[in-house]
Scaffold this motif. Structure first.
Motif: not given
Length: 67
Positions: A36-61
């Motif tokens: 929906a919002c196209n934010l990318a959440f990192p996955v570190r050591d196979d653990i998703p970090v589902m924090l809005l502060d850790e997310a970054s915009p995913f490039p449209e391209a």
């Protein structure tokens, strides 16, 4: 990265839409991208970090084409 499909099914973006996520990569690193919002959440050591502060915009391209 290959998250358990059951885990991916229950995870949702913490944004107000609580949309489903898809697996992708950003700069070679695994991320989960909100459909929906196209934010990318990192996955570190196979653990998703589902924090809005850790997310970054995913490039449209880089987003997959929808028909």
């Amino acid at each position: 990265m290959s998250l358990d499909p059951l885990l991916l099914e229950i995870l949702a973006c913490p944004c107000p839409q609580h949309a489903p996520l898809r697996q992708d990569t950003l700069a070679g690193a695994p991320v989960l991208v909100c459909t929906a919002c196209n934010l990318a959440f990192p996955v570190r050591d196979d653990i998703p970090v589902m924090l809005l502060d850790e997310a970054s915009p995913f490039p449209e391209a880089a987003a997959p084409a929808t028909s």
